[in-house]
Enzyme design. Structure first.
Site, PDB file in Angstrom:
ATOM      1  N   SER A  19       0.856  -1.179   0.000  1.00  0.00           N
ATOM      2  CA  SER A  19       0.000   0.000   0.000  1.00  0.00           C
ATOM      3  C   SER A  19       0.889   1.225   0.000  1.00  0.00           C
ATOM      4  O   SER A  19       2.000   1.197   0.539  1.00  0.00           O
ATOM      5  CB  SER A  19      -0.897   0.025   1.240  1.00  0.00           C
ATOM      6  OG  SER A  19      -1.557   1.276   1.379  1.00  0.00           O
ATOM      7  N   TYR A  29      -2.363  -1.845  10.051  1.00  0.00           N
ATOM      8  CA  TYR A  29      -2.373  -1.883   8.593  1.00  0.00           C
ATOM      9  C   TYR A  29      -1.086  -1.288   8.032  1.00  0.00           C
ATOM     10  O   TYR A  29      -0.415  -1.895   7.186  1.00  0.00           O
ATOM     11  CB  TYR A  29      -3.596  -1.121   8.079  1.00  0.00           C
ATOM     12  CG  TYR A  29      -3.709  -1.060   6.571  1.00  0.00           C
ATOM     13  CD1 TYR A  29      -4.308  -2.096   5.869  1.00  0.00           C
ATOM     14  CD2 TYR A  29      -3.231   0.032   5.860  1.00  0.00           C
ATOM     15  CE1 TYR A  29      -4.422  -2.046   4.484  1.00  0.00           C
ATOM     16  CE2 TYR A  29      -3.347   0.098   4.485  1.00  0.00           C
ATOM     17  CZ  TYR A  29      -3.940  -0.942   3.801  1.00  0.00           C
ATOM     18  OH  TYR A  29      -4.036  -0.888   2.432  1.00  0.00           O
TER      19      TYR A  29
END
Length: 287
Positions: A150, A171
């Site tokens: 990401s 995350y």
């Protein structure tokens, strides 16, 4: 002949979103697919995950393209389950040429316990390692390993966002570990010419982005923001001024990395981010 004609690709998180887009793009170019997905929810994750019906729809669409697919419900946190799914797929399809470790969650939200951090790490990082571990014994020299990271792994947060909580931290942490893992794995697999690369998307137009918890992340100033409220904030993550990219934009890059066109590309952190990284990090990196 398609660009990946006759190849077999193992994809995690294949029931919908980016995973399905990868399966369909690769199938359209001649690949057969081994597809896995959890197909149930995780308690700390604030938006619904894919279902068995979603996975069945991926199967239907791949078969409509004239390609074979072996689909299994499996949890990427369970290394044994992934190994079994890959072994069954290879037994039926005859080989394995690439793995796309795509499955991921984003369990953000205020008031979350430490379990949200743990769930993000075990799915988003451990799940990548487990997928590679399951695939590696079947991969020939010259194969391709692709992991989904990401842009959050590469751009430090400028402010604390209380709407994200421990799951948001988990995350970002997990995606940073994916980036490091790809670099180190590429190093040890060079002798076999197995290329290992990470893809780092910006916002992608999937169920993860289009969820109440994500709207609150982008608009923490509102108690109950809608998509219409959050949408004007989405372009903050890109340099091109667009709110998101489509799953098919990521799938095009996956196709390139699975194909022989990328046979000399390894250890790369490929950003499909519409300029989000260079917007936040305008200086050249130092080595």
């Amino acid at each position: 002949m398609g660009r990946v004609q006759g190849k077999v690709v193992f994809i995690t998180g294949a029931a919908r979103g980016q995973g399905r887009a990868h399966a369909l793009r690769l199938a359209a170019e001649g690949a057969d697919i081994i597809a896995v997905d959890l197909c149930e929810d995780i308690a700390t994750n604030g938006y619904p995950l894919a279902t068995g019906e979603d996975l069945a729809e991926t199967v239907r669409q791949v078969e409509k393209l004239g390609r074979r697919i072996v689909a299994r419900k499996a949890d990427v946190r369970d290394a044994a389950a992934l190994k079994a799914a890959v072994a069954e797929g290879v037994a039926e399809l005859g080989r394995l040429d690439a793995v796309v470790a795509q499955a991921g969650i984003c369990p953000i939200g205020p008031g979350q316990s430490a379990q949200a951090f743990i769930d993000a790490v075990t799915v988003d990082f451990h799940g990548v390692v487990h997928a590679v571990e399951a695939a590696l014994p079947h991969l020939p020299d010259g194969a391709s390993v692709i992991a989904t990271g990401s842009i959050a792994a590469l751009i430090p947060a400028t402010t604390d966002n209380p709407a994200n909580g421990p799951g948001g931290l988990g995350y970002s942490f997990a995606k940073r570990q994916v980036a490091a893992f790809v670099h180190d794995l590429a190093t040890v697999l060079t002798a076999r010419r197995i290329r290992v690369n990470a893809l780092h998307p910006t916002n992608v137009n999937t169920d993860m982005l289009n969820s109440d918890v994500m709207y609150r992340s982008f608009r923490p100033d509102l108690p109950h923001p809608t998509r219409a409220d959050a949408l004007p904030s989405f372009p903050a993550t890109t340099g091109f001024g667009i709110p998101y990219v489509e799953p098919e934009d990521i799938a095009d890059t996956v196709l390139f990395l699975v194909s022989d066109e990328s046979r000399y590309i390894t250890g790369q952190q490929l950003r499909v981010d519409a300029g989000g990284y260079v917007k936040r990090r305008p200086q050249l990196p130092t080595f």
